[in-house]
Design a protein around this motif. Structure first.
Motif, mmCIF file in Angstrom:
data_model
loop_
_atom_site.group_PDB
_atom_site.id
_atom_site.type_symbol
_atom_site.label_atom_id
_atom_site.label_comp_id
_atom_site.label_asym_id
_atom_site.label_seq_id
_atom_site.Cartn_x
_atom_site.Cartn_y
_atom_site.Cartn_z
ATOM 1 N N MET A 137 -34.660 -8.631 -5.282
ATOM 2 C CA MET A 137 -33.776 -8.856 -6.423
ATOM 3 C C MET A 137 -32.902 -10.071 -6.148
ATOM 4 S SD MET A 137 -34.536 -6.658 -8.593
ATOM 5 C CE MET A 137 -35.654 -5.278 -8.594
ATOM 6 N N GLU A 138 -32.838 -10.991 -7.100
ATOM 7 C CA GLU A 138 -32.089 -12.208 -6.822
ATOM 8 C C GLU A 138 -31.264 -12.640 -8.016
ATOM 9 O OE1 GLU A 138 -34.781 -15.172 -5.560
ATOM 10 O OE2 GLU A 138 -35.133 -14.271 -3.607
ATOM 11 N N PHE A 139 -30.135 -13.264 -7.726
ATOM 12 C CA PHE A 139 -29.378 -14.043 -8.704
ATOM 13 C C PHE A 139 -29.715 -15.487 -8.359
ATOM 14 C CE2 PHE A 139 -26.470 -11.305 -10.944
ATOM 15 C CZ PHE A 139 -26.372 -10.185 -10.150
ATOM 16 N N GLY A 140 -30.480 -16.169 -9.217
ATOM 17 C CA GLY A 140 -30.865 -17.516 -8.898
ATOM 18 C C GLY A 140 -31.708 -17.506 -7.639
ATOM 19 N N SER A 141 -31.325 -18.315 -6.634
ATOM 20 C CA SER A 141 -32.097 -18.412 -5.407
ATOM 21 C C SER A 141 -31.490 -17.591 -4.281
ATOM 22 C CB SER A 141 -32.175 -19.886 -4.970
ATOM 23 O OG SER A 141 -30.873 -20.390 -4.745
ATOM 24 N N THR A 142 -30.448 -16.834 -4.571
ATOM 25 C CA THR A 142 -29.745 -16.087 -3.530
ATOM 26 C C THR A 142 -29.928 -14.592 -3.749
ATOM 27 O OG1 THR A 142 -28.091 -17.837 -3.404
ATOM 28 C CG2 THR A 142 -27.514 -15.724 -2.444
ATOM 29 N N THR A 143 -30.223 -13.852 -2.683
ATOM 30 C CA THR A 143 -30.368 -12.411 -2.792
ATOM 31 C C THR A 143 -29.102 -11.797 -3.372
ATOM 32 O OG1 THR A 143 -31.849 -12.387 -0.896
ATOM 33 C CG2 THR A 143 -30.809 -10.305 -1.485
ATOM 34 N N ALA A 144 -29.279 -10.901 -4.340
ATOM 35 C CA ALA A 144 -28.135 -10.267 -4.979
ATOM 36 C C ALA A 144 -27.350 -9.448 -3.964
ATOM 37 C CB ALA A 144 -28.595 -9.389 -6.132
ATOM 38 N N ARG A 145 -26.033 -9.607 -3.980
ATOM 39 C CA ARG A 145 -25.159 -8.916 -3.034
ATOM 40 C C ARG A 145 -24.400 -7.794 -3.744
ATOM 41 N NH1 ARG A 145 -24.851 -14.178 -2.389
ATOM 42 N NH2 ARG A 145 -22.875 -14.356 -3.494
ATOM 43 N N LEU A 146 -24.396 -6.645 -3.110
ATOM 44 C CA LEU A 146 -23.837 -5.434 -3.701
ATOM 45 C C LEU A 146 -22.874 -4.802 -2.704
ATOM 46 C CD1 LEU A 146 -24.200 -3.397 -6.137
ATOM 47 C CD2 LEU A 146 -25.924 -2.273 -4.725
ATOM 48 N N LEU A 147 -21.692 -4.420 -3.200
ATOM 49 C CA LEU A 147 -20.701 -3.739 -2.368
ATOM 50 C C LEU A 147 -20.516 -2.317 -2.881
ATOM 51 C CD1 LEU A 147 -18.466 -3.611 -0.207
ATOM 52 C CD2 LEU A 147 -16.897 -4.577 -1.913
ATOM 53 N N VAL A 148 -20.650 -1.332 -1.993
ATOM 54 C CA VAL A 148 -20.438 0.076 -2.330
ATOM 55 C C VAL A 148 -19.083 0.502 -1.768
ATOM 56 C CG1 VAL A 148 -21.269 2.429 -2.050
ATOM 57 C CG2 VAL A 148 -22.910 0.549 -2.267
ATOM 58 N N VAL A 149 -18.169 0.910 -2.656
ATOM 59 C CA VAL A 149 -16.835 1.333 -2.233
ATOM 60 C C VAL A 149 -16.705 2.827 -2.515
ATOM 61 C CG1 VAL A 149 -14.356 0.929 -2.395
ATOM 62 C CG2 VAL A 149 -15.958 -0.944 -2.854
ATOM 63 N N ASP A 150 -16.799 3.638 -1.456
ATOM 64 C CA ASP A 150 -16.745 5.094 -1.585
ATOM 65 C C ASP A 150 -16.301 5.659 -0.243
ATOM 66 O OD1 ASP A 150 -17.625 7.964 -1.746
ATOM 67 O OD2 ASP A 150 -18.400 7.272 -3.684
ATOM 68 N N ASP A 151 -15.435 6.679 -0.265
ATOM 69 C CA ASP A 151 -14.918 7.227 0.990
ATOM 70 C C ASP A 151 -15.826 8.292 1.586
ATOM 71 O OD1 ASP A 151 -14.371 9.086 -1.002
ATOM 72 O OD2 ASP A 151 -12.536 9.791 -0.032
ATOM 73 N N GLU A 152 -16.943 8.617 0.927
ATOM 74 C CA GLU A 152 -17.898 9.574 1.477
ATOM 75 C C GLU A 152 -18.930 8.823 2.319
ATOM 76 O OE1 GLU A 152 -19.567 12.405 -1.290
ATOM 77 O OE2 GLU A 152 -17.966 11.966 -2.727
ATOM 78 N N PRO A 153 -18.881 8.958 3.646
ATOM 79 C CA PRO A 153 -19.795 8.192 4.512
ATOM 80 C C PRO A 153 -21.267 8.439 4.202
ATOM 81 C CG PRO A 153 -18.052 9.243 5.803
ATOM 82 C CD PRO A 153 -17.956 9.803 4.427
#
Length: 254
Positions: free
Chosen positions: A1-17
């Motif tokens: 999955m990409e945005f343009g030529s860069t792999t899409a970056r995703l941040l998951v913010v959740d306190d459940e490990p």
């Protein structure tokens, strides 16, 4: 999955490990670069270092909750995609999240495939992004002249996916708000019902309990109307939906 030529970056913010690890592993297998954070402070550090395009944000965080974090992120990173995870039956959470600038929400517990579909949909709304998104204070000055669609005294730039005020300064909007303005721009002076708006702007169905369109219209009116209580640009068509009045005619419904 990409945005343009860069792999899409995703941040998951959740306190459940366990959930955080699950989502990092799942989206990693889907081709995303994924990082996780357990609270708002760690999320901000990650945003500066990792520069994700999309954040999956849980409402119930320790300390500063997801609502407060979403509000500050929307101001600092206007082009950041924010998808909030809410309690299963808490409609108030969903409404508040959308009010604070979230692009989408998903109640817990959720199906991983639906979450992936929502993230992909948000990717499409955000468009091709090949460079990290700078904070508002670091954005380049707007050009002295630019083309776009006039929404009252504001102007929507369809190429840059930005909304600018009368002074040329960028007005922060979410990806979903941009989609809504772009849809109105394609249908000036033509009333659109909620089914049309949900299907064409947000690629999903609408039901009678879904208030997300009304909330987004309300937020947009606060940004583009001279008097949001007496709209001249995006008017209500009673019993139908909304219409974008090209040129901002007066005599609006509320």
């Amino acid at each position: 999955m990409e945005f343009g030529s860069t792999t899409a970056r995703l941040l998951v913010v959740d306190d459940e490990p366990e959930l955080r690890a699950l989502l990092q592993e799942y989206f990693g297998r889907q081709g995303y670069a994924v990082e996780g954070a357990a609270d708002a402070e760690l999320a901000r550090r990650c945003l500066e270092r990792f520069a994700p395009q999309i954040v999956i944000l849980d409402v119930n965080l320790p300390g500063e909750d997801g609502f407060a974090l979403a509000r500050s992120l929307r101001v600092r990173y206007p082009r950041l995609g924010i998808l909030m995870l809410t309690a299963a039956a808490d409609t108030v959470d969903r409404v508040v999240g959308l009010e604070l600038g979230a692009d989408d929400y998903l109640p817990k517990p959720f199906d991983l495939r639906e979450l992936l579909a929502r993230v992909k949909s948000l990717q499409r709304r955000l468009g091709a992004i090949s460079t990290p998104m700078p904070p508002v204070h670091a954005l380049a000055d707007p050009p002295s002249s630019h083309t776009g669609i006039a929404f009252g005294s504001c102007r929507l730039d369809l190429d840059a996916h930005t909304l600018r005020g009368p002074d040329g300064a960028e007005i922060p909007i979410t990806a979903a708000e941009y989609d809504l303005l772009a849809l109105f721009a394609r249908a000036p002076n033509r009333p659109l019902n909620r089914d049309q708006i949900m299907e064409q702007a947000h690629k999903r169905g609408w039901d009678v309990f879904d208030r997300s369109i009304d909330l987004r219209v309300m937020r947009l009116r606060r940004k583009i109307e001279r008097n949001p209580d007496k709209p001249e640009v995006i008017k209500t068509v009673r019993g139908v939906g909304y219409v974008f009045v090209s040129g901002g005619a007066s005599g609006a419904d509320s």
